[in-house]
Scaffold this active site. Structure first.
Site, short mmCIF file in Angstrom:
data_model
loop_
_atom_site.label_atom_id
_atom_site.label_comp_id
_atom_site.label_asym_id
_atom_site.label_seq_id
_atom_site.Cartn_x
_atom_site.Cartn_y
_atom_site.Cartn_z
CG ASP A 65 -40.36 -106.96 -74.42
OD1 ASP A 65 -39.44 -106.03 -74.78
OD2 ASP A 65 -40.08 -108.05 -73.95
CE LYS A 177 -36.63 -105.06 -72.84
NZ LYS A 177 -36.88 -106.02 -73.49
CD GLU A 217 -33.52 -105.89 -70.56
OE1 GLU A 217 -34.55 -105.38 -70.84
OE2 GLU A 217 -33.08 -106.92 -70.93
CD GLU A 219 -29.17 -109.63 -71.99
OE1 GLU A 219 -30.11 -108.79 -72.62
OE2 GLU A 219 -28.88 -110.56 -72.20
CE LYS A 259 -35.75 -108.05 -68.88
NZ LYS A 259 -37.09 -108.48 -69.61
CB SER A 328 -38.37 -108.87 -66.18
OG SER A 328 -38.86 -108.70 -67.34
CE1 TYR A 390 -33.83 -109.72 -76.35
CE2 TYR A 390 -35.45 -108.45 -76.94
CZ TYR A 390 -34.96 -109.46 -75.69
OH TYR A 390 -35.39 -109.68 -74.48
#
Lengths: 390, 357
Positions: A65, A177, A217, A219, A259, A328, A390
């Site tokens: 993604d 997500k 998620e 992170e 996640k 994942s 990202y």
């Protein structure tokens, strides 16, 4: 009163398609148990079934993604321009890999990809259905600076989220997500943790309301020189907050997936930790924070090398766990694939083979059976980038 | 900070795990002097120390009964009492591999501005008291928080107040070597259905575990003592299987696997009901990463007390009754209870409306 049968066969799934019928399970089979649903929405039964099917033994998620900008970085690394045609060609390579469904139970797509097709005109979503892979969709709108924090971020995307989820559901997505981040060198501040957890909880409730299983998620970034004990501390705080807000938002835990990042030392810490140590600390976190109702925990790789990510997952599956503990992975599944492809049609078959190699390795790791033989040097290269955005 | 690891961490983990041994459970014999007076009154026995001592001696010296127990919760007076032969109760228990525990709360009081909701008292000098109890042989403690279901209850204030209280009590215990049993009891009083009880129980447990985590409580060194999820006392009854499904679902949604054992309170259920429900809970074929056992007061002692009636000549028969209940509940923790040879007393409901401890 709505009750949801825990072990009922995956009956109607994804708008009328056949049930998944996965291969022999390594877990003992339980008789059907009703899961009483105290706050049922109209999709609750389907959410529980979908989450269970993604969290099936020997399977994990392929995360593809990457936003257009991020995908551009991947393409640039092999000398390709960031055009829609190239992005389509790359995703086609991945999504038409025959046999992928043996190891992959879900694929997270970027919005553009959800609506794309192969050069022959076959919808990517249909390619996934053929392999019995559940299509998922990234629904967050990225990180922006959090005012009043210690240079930390928060994740945007709640505006119009309900109708976007409903549209994605129509297009064939069945899980979503949302990735937010927490930075240990920045504190993290209580404000940043609260915002991360609350945003996730609101997103999760909206996603479930519109038929999508939310992957949750938060992170905890690898950046920093902190020891593994510090990571555990922060992770315990973050997950305590996340679960509390999920509960306050009446999210159905049997219909979510997690996640998390694994619990490791910071990337710049002087000592590296072995897979066994990472497994020990990560499992400690999970046991202290994750209620058994959550069907699956799908780890992100976050800059680990392909082999590291597999070894660490394998170490976590050396004994029975009360939830499915799996992967994942994005970079940790795609790195060698990209390097093999180099953008050349004649390399597609070899690149697809490389994808199957990584997918199979992680499938074995999920079962605790990975042996680590025959791994090449490329797969062992770390992919950590300081300050990675990202 | 991650979980608190003080000097007692290893011992706490070991003790909690032992109490959670499959096939064993807890006898809650920690009735305060006032409450045990009610039990004695029901059999026309005077509430004096020698009678209180006699009842507890009856229980603790019941042949073979202790083998089905991993712990006994005591009231402070009992912790320092002896058998008529002069042996400290604590020694009787320890010699039979039963861990002595101690009630450390000082009862509930109303929270002003609420609709008769309560909070639990007992923080003053709690650390010092725990140290004393540890010296006397106790290795676990118990603190009972109470919530009720009503149109606007439990309120957020009552939930937060009780959750914070449990967390503060728990960490103080762990600092001083006692495994805290965390007991957030949601009362059955009311005409609500089982779904309502489930929603409230889940809400309360989520708040409790958030508070425990915020206070750095070492979950591996705790036990949970929750209510089973049932319809309200004024609502139609449901089968043990339904109770089991709602109860286990609520726990699976809220209790992290790090907690080694969950020991249910019986809260007014009859002896037989409590055993049948516990059995159904353990028969449920779903992943339950903690042991699911009992910490029963009334549901272990009711028929025993009736048989005793305060008379020395009845002691053997009363001890037989006690052994029978211990055995039955032990089987229930393994999902192997074959069902009642229960007499009338065992089936008698122990529900008392507006029950005050």
């Amino acid at each position: 009163m709505a009750t949801v049968k825990l072990s009922a066969p995956a009956s109607q799934w994804v708008g009328g398609r056949k049930s998944l019928g996965r291969g022999p399970s390594v877990r003992p089979s339980f008789r059907r148990v009703s899961v009483p649903v105290v706050r049922a929405g109209s999709y609750t039964h389907e959410l529980v079934q979908t989450a269970k099917s993604i969290a099936s033994p020997g399977h994990g998620i392929l995360a593809i993604d990457e936003s257009n900008a991020t995908c551009g970085k991947r393409l640039a690394s092999i000398g390709l321009d960031n055009t829609e045609a190239n992005r389509q060609a790359y995703r086609q390579l991945l999504l038409t890999t025959r046999g992928l469904g043996e190891y992959i139970s879900g694929a997270i797509l970027f919005e553009e990809t959800l609506y794309q097709s192969t050069t022959d005109g076959k919808k990517f979503v249909d390619c996934l259905h053929e392999e019995k892979i559940v299509p998922g969709i990234k629904v967050d709108k990225g990180l922006v600076p959090l005012p009043g924090s210690n240079n930390e971020s928060w994740c945007q995307g709640l505006d119009g989220l309900a109708s976007r989820c409903a549209e994605y559901y129509k297009q064939g997505a069945r899980f979503a997500k949302w990735r937010t981040v927490v930075s240990i060198p920045s504190g993290p501040s209580a404000l940043a943790i609260k915002e991360a957890a609350w945003g996730l909880a609101r997103y999760a409730a909206i996603a479930q309301d519109n038929g999508l299983v939310p992957i949750v998620e938060p992170e905890i970034l690898l950046d920093g020189d902190h020891p593994i004990e510090r990571t555990l501390e922060v992770a315990e705080d973050v997950w305590a907050e996340v679960f509390y807000y999920l509960a306050q938002n009446n999210v159905v835990f049997e219909g979510i997936l997690l996640k998390p990042s694994m619990v490791t030392p910071g990337a710049e810490h002087k000592d590296k930790a072995s897979p066994e140590t990472i497994a020990k600390f990560t499992l400690k976190l999970l046991h202290r924070r994750v209620p058994p109702a959550v069907p699956g925990i799908m780890f992100l790789s976050g800059g680990q090398s392909e082999v590291e990510a597999t070894l660490n997952l394998n170490a976590m599956n050396q004994g029975p766990n009360p939830w499915h503990v799996s992967f994942s992975y994005a970079r940790a599944l795609q790195n060698t694939v990209l390097k093999t492809w180099q953008g050349l049609p004649e390399n597609v078959e070899a690149a697809q083979k490389a994808l199957l190699v990584r997918a199979k390795a992680n499938s074995l790791a999920q079962l605790g059976c990975y042996s680590g033989e025959d791994e090449n040097e490329e797969a062992k290269k770390g992919m950590f980038e300081k300050g990675y955005t990202y | 900070m991650s979980a608190f690891v003080g000097k007692y961490a290893d011992e706490l983990i070991k003790t909690a795990k032992y109490i959670a041994t499959p096939g064993k459970g807890i006898l809650a014999a920690d009735e305060s002097t006032g409450t045990i007076g009610k039990r004695l009154a029901s059999i026309n026995v005077e509430n004096i120390e020698s009678n209180r001592q006699a009842l507890r001696e009856l229980l603790f010296t019941s042949p073979n009964a202790l083998s089905y127990l991993s712990g006994v919760i005591l009231f402070e007076e009992t912790l320092y009492q002896k058998t008529t032969g002069g042996k400290p109760f604590v020694d009787v228990l320890i010699e039979n591999s039963v861990i002595p525990g101690i009630k450390v709360d000082k009862g509930t009081v109303e929270i002003a501005g609420t609709n008769s909701e309560t909070t639990t008292q007992g923080f003053d000098s709690l650390g010092a008291r725990c140290q004393q109890y540890y010296k006397a042989g106790a290795r676990f403690a118990k603190w009972r928080a109470v919530l009720k279901i009503g149109p606007t209850e439990p309120s957020e204030l009552a939930i937060q107040q009780n959750a914070q209280g449990l967390a503060r009590y728990a960490i103080i215990c762990q600092e001083n070597g006692l495994v805290p049993i965390v007991e957030p009891e949601v009362l059955t009083d009311g005409n609500h259905d089982i779904k309502k009880c489930a929603a409230v129980t889940e809400k309360v447990l989520a708040a409790v575990y958030k508070a425990l985590n915020d206070h750095h409580v070492l979950l591996e060194g705790t036990l949970l003592k929750p209510n089973m999820v049932t319809p309200g006392s004024d609502s139609p009854k449901v089968t043990p299987e339904v109770i089991a499904e709602y109860t286990v679902a609520a726990l699976r949604r809220t209790v992290p696997p790090a907690v080694p054992g969950i020991v249910f309170l019986s809260g007014g259920q009859s002896e037989e009901e409590a055993t049948l429900n516990l059995n159904a809970i353990n028969k449920l074929e779903v992943v339950k990463p903690w042991t699911l056992s009992f910490s029963f007061g009334r549901a272990l002692q009711q028929s025993t007390i009736k048989k005793w009636a305060g008379k020395k000549e009845n002691v053997p028969a009363a001890q037989q009754a006690f052994l029978a209940r211990c055995k039955a509940n032990s089987a229930a923790t393994l999902g192997k209870y074959a069902g009642g040879n229960a007499d009338a007393a065992a089936s008698e409901s122990l529900y008392v409306k507006g029950y005050k401890y």
